[in-house]
Design an enzyme around this catalytic site. Structure first.
Site, PDB file in Angstrom:
ATOM      1  CB  ALA A  80     -58.202  24.062 -73.286  1.00  6.91           C
ATOM      2  CB  ALA A  83     -57.340  26.974 -77.988  1.00 11.07           C
ATOM      3  CD  GLU A  84     -52.365  28.392 -72.470  1.00  8.58           C
ATOM      4  OE1 GLU A  84     -51.482  28.997 -71.826  1.00  8.58           O
ATOM      5  OE2 GLU A  84     -53.305  27.796 -71.935  1.00  8.58           O
ATOM      6  CB  THR A  85     -50.394  25.153 -78.713  1.00  7.08           C
ATOM      7  OG1 THR A  85     -50.255  24.313 -77.558  1.00  7.08           O
ATOM      8  CG2 THR A  85     -49.194  24.997 -79.624  1.00  7.08           C
TER       9      THR A  85
END
Length: 161
Positions: A80, A83-85
């Site tokens: 996660a 992905a957020e990065t």
């Protein structure tokens, strides 16, 4: 911004995070936007390295080792965070120094375990608006098998002069 790049640029000693940004694969054209915090400490801890950097596609790798949960497989939180990065960097590219992204929604579905080596993530835009962006991030193992699929929506906050 550069399209797909494969070589590291020469370090600029004038930038406070030059060594860090070069080590994580950030193209020098993005360095001015990262002068206050670099790539962030979590990117360093997770071992994320960018391999492609453009508005249309952002890619990175992350090692499984060092990012595992108690069963010895890739931690879902690490996926996660990867992905957020990518989604946040992609939104920042779209904002082009005129807006800062702020994550408002992140969801991720885990399809299979990441067991060893590197996972690769590719981030592509689903929506690029004036006030928000939405990106899809696909995380795959070394065999190209999908480990997880994520979607992130960022609000774009205008930078005040």
């Amino acid at each position: 911004m550069s399209d797909n790049f494969t070589s590291r640029t020469a370090q600029s000693s004038a930038h406070p995070f030059a060594q860090q940004l070069a080590a994580h694969g950030v193209p020098e054209s993005m360095w001015p936007f990262l002068s206050r915090h670099g790539v962030g400490t979590l990117v360093e801890k997770l071992g994320i390295v960018f391999t492609e950097f453009s508005v249309d596609r952002l890619c990175a790798t992350m090692p499984v080792e060092g990012n595992t949960q108690v069963m010895g497989i890739l931690h879902g939180g690490a996926s996660a965070a990867l992905a957020e990065t990518l989604g946040s960097f992609a939104a920042a590219l779209h904002g082009a120094g005129k807006a800062n992204p702020v994550g408002v929604d992140l969801n991720i579905t885990h399809h299979r375990a990441g067991r060893a080596g590197l996972v690769s993530a590719g981030c592509t835009p689903l929506h690029l608006g004036r006030r928000s962006t939405t990106h899809e991030i696909v995380i795959s193992d070394a065999d190209g098998k999908r480990v997880a699929t994520a979607r992130i929506t960022n609000m774009l906050l205008p930078i005040e002069p």
